[in-house]
Design an enzyme around this catalytic site. Structure first.
Site, short mmCIF file in Angstrom:
data_model
loop_
_atom_site.label_atom_id
_atom_site.label_comp_id
_atom_site.label_asym_id
_atom_site.label_seq_id
_atom_site.Cartn_x
_atom_site.Cartn_y
_atom_site.Cartn_z
N LEU A 141 31.93 75.04 -8.86
CA LEU A 141 32.26 75.79 -10.08
C LEU A 141 32.56 74.79 -11.18
CD1 LEU A 141 34.62 78.60 -8.67
CD2 LEU A 141 32.12 78.36 -8.50
N GLY A 142 31.57 74.56 -12.03
CA GLY A 142 31.72 73.60 -13.12
C GLY A 142 30.80 72.41 -12.94
N GLY A 186 30.80 69.81 -15.46
CA GLY A 186 31.22 68.87 -16.49
C GLY A 186 31.36 67.47 -15.91
N GLY A 242 32.57 67.72 -12.21
CA GLY A 242 31.57 68.46 -11.43
C GLY A 242 30.30 67.67 -11.21
N LYS A 291 44.94 71.04 -11.73
CA LYS A 291 46.40 70.83 -11.75
C LYS A 291 47.12 71.94 -12.49
CE LYS A 291 45.78 67.72 -15.65
NZ LYS A 291 44.32 67.64 -15.54
N GLU A 337 43.76 67.56 -3.45
CA GLU A 337 44.13 66.15 -3.62
C GLU A 337 43.88 65.64 -5.03
OE1 GLU A 337 46.04 63.20 -2.98
OE2 GLU A 337 45.49 63.87 -0.97
N VAL A 361 46.36 65.70 -8.72
CA VAL A 361 47.55 64.95 -9.14
C VAL A 361 47.25 63.56 -9.68
CG1 VAL A 361 49.69 63.88 -8.32
CG2 VAL A 361 49.17 66.24 -7.74
N GLY A 386 44.08 61.51 -9.43
CA GLY A 386 42.72 61.01 -9.24
C GLY A 386 42.44 60.68 -7.79
N LYS A 434 51.76 67.65 -12.80
CA LYS A 434 51.57 66.85 -11.60
C LYS A 434 52.88 66.60 -10.87
CE LYS A 434 47.45 64.64 -13.53
NZ LYS A 434 46.88 63.42 -14.14
#
Length: 430
Positions: A14-15, A17, A20, A109, A133, A136, A138, A209
């Site tokens: 979904l996405g 960009g 994605g 996030k 994962e 928060v 990367g 985060k």
């Protein structure tokens, strides 16, 4: 026995960009290795976008769709990877996906910080994996560390530099003598800062985060609205100069602490001593410093943002979920918030303070100021004066640890004194 080479797990993205497209690229790159490390081939079967007619570099057009219904109705798709961001429609899509028995990986996030409990409860109810994962820091694997490696630990403090944009800005101000505006412009030109940098420079991104990490570490739900937040817009070159005078650097840090009275959770710029490990975390890197009663201090460091680092974290979760599907188990690490600890008001917490102020340059002024602090139960650790001009002196005061309420009382009195021309800066000190 069926060869792992012949097993296929299909996912929808979904996405398409920055993140994605990075996920799609990384999945393609790792195709030869996935059967061995995930137990199956992973295939991106569909990619949800707003405009399916728009070409995306490196992505076949036949994978693109603007129909969520097409994805949710496809029983061959087992995993939903959400990297579109925002609250809606992402939240509705993920809830619907889990109710349909699909597993979920997300980097969102905003969604986790606001509605993580609802999503995790839904995952538990329907027996789904829900992995986040990348939400928060990367590619820094802090969620897995908190949920698994340190699951038996009594964690009492988390400190994190978890926003690459602000860390880059403060690094450039410190190392190159740039002003805030100059460093922000450079960060924008390099793509570290968005055209609207509000979420980063005002501490909102870091606030989400630290809320996520506090919830996991302390087993008690902490939401974004619980976090006290200050940003870096008011940090000046003069503040950077004085930080160096005190052998410190200024960093935007998310802090979560737990004691017998509850949880304090905040994001703010602080002076950190040069010898602290977080002081050397520069540019767009992230780091999370964790203190536990058994493990003592540990730190986790790496790229906190960007196409490839974030895609790496997403793809790591994707591989874990794929293996769970092949091994026919899931839902191993759902919400662990079994406590209901109170969230402290910022005024009830304790801090040290750096205060820079412009005062009248005449006898008796310093005595008046120290008297105000003494009356308000604020103990002064250091006072220095570096400049005086046109009857105005600049004072810099470092306090001992004091209750925030008491310091606020002192500050309000100081602001009303005729001898105080202005309060130039107020920054916490580690």
């Amino acid at each position: 026995m069926e060869s792992v080479q012949n097993k296929i797990v299909k996912a929808a993205l979904l996405g398409a960009g920055t993140v994605g497209s990075g996920v799609y690229e990384l999945v393609k790159e790792r195709q030869e290795d996935f059967p061995h490390i995930c137990g199956a081939q992973i295939e991106i079967a569909k990619i949800l976008v707003r405009d399916a007619s728009k070409e995306r570099a490196g992505i076949p057009s036949d994978l693109l769709t603007d129909s969520w219904e097409e994805i949710i109705a496809d029983d061959s798709i087992s995993i939903i990877i959400e990297v579109m961001g925002g609250i809606e429609p992402a939240k509705s899509y993920l809830l619907e996906a889990m109710k349909a028995g699909k597993q979920v990986v997300t980097a969102n996030k905003d969604l986790i910080a606001e509605h993580g409990h609802e999503l995790l409860d839904t995952a538990e109810k329907y027996g789904c994996d829900f992995k986040f994962e990348a939400a928060v820091a990367g590619c820094v694997p802090i969620i897995q560390v908190l949920k698994q490696s340190m699951s038996s630990e009594n964690i009492t403090e988390i400190m994190g530099i978890v926003n690459g944009t602000t860390n880059y800005i403060l690094t450039r101000m410190t190392q190159s003598g740039m002003s805030y505006d100059e460093a922000l412009k450079e960060a924008t030109d390099l793509g570290y800062a968005e055209a609207d940098p509000t979420a980063d420079v005002d501490g909102l991104d870091a606030g989400r985060k630290i809320a996520i990490m506090a919830s996991i570490a302390f087993h008690s739900r902490v939401t974004f609205s619980d976090v006290y937040i200050e940003g870096i817009r008011n940090i000046t070159a003069k503040d950077i100069f004085y930080a160096k005078e005190f052998n410190s650097v200024i960093k935007l840090v998310g802090i979560a602490r737990k004691d017998e009275n509850g949880i304090e959770v905040k994001v703010l710029p602080i002076l950190i001593p040069q010898e602290h490990p977080l002081a050397t975390v520069n540019d767009s890197f992230n780091a999370v410093f964790v203190h536990g009663t058994a493990s003592d201090d540990t730190m986790y460091y790496g790229r906190g943002a960007g196409k490839r680092p974030t895609a790496s974290a997403v793809t790591g979760d994707l591989c874990t979920v794929a293996r769970h599907i092949i091994e026919k188990h899931s839902n191993l690490h759902v919400c662990s918030c079994y406590k209901e600890l109170p969230i402290k008001n910022i005024q009830d917490t304790y801090s040290r303070f750096f205060l820079r102020m412009q005062v009248a340059d005449r006898p008796g002024v310093l005595a008046n100021i120290t008297s105000v602090f003494g009356t308000s139960q604020v103990s002064i650790a250091q006072i220095i004066q570096k400049s005086r001009q046109n009857g105005i002196a600049e004072l810099v005061i470092i306090t001992d640890k004091v209750k925030e309420l008491y310091f606020s009382d002192a500050l309000n009195i100081l602001k009303r004194l005729s001898i105080v021309n202005s309060i130039s800066s107020l920054i916490r000190v580690y």
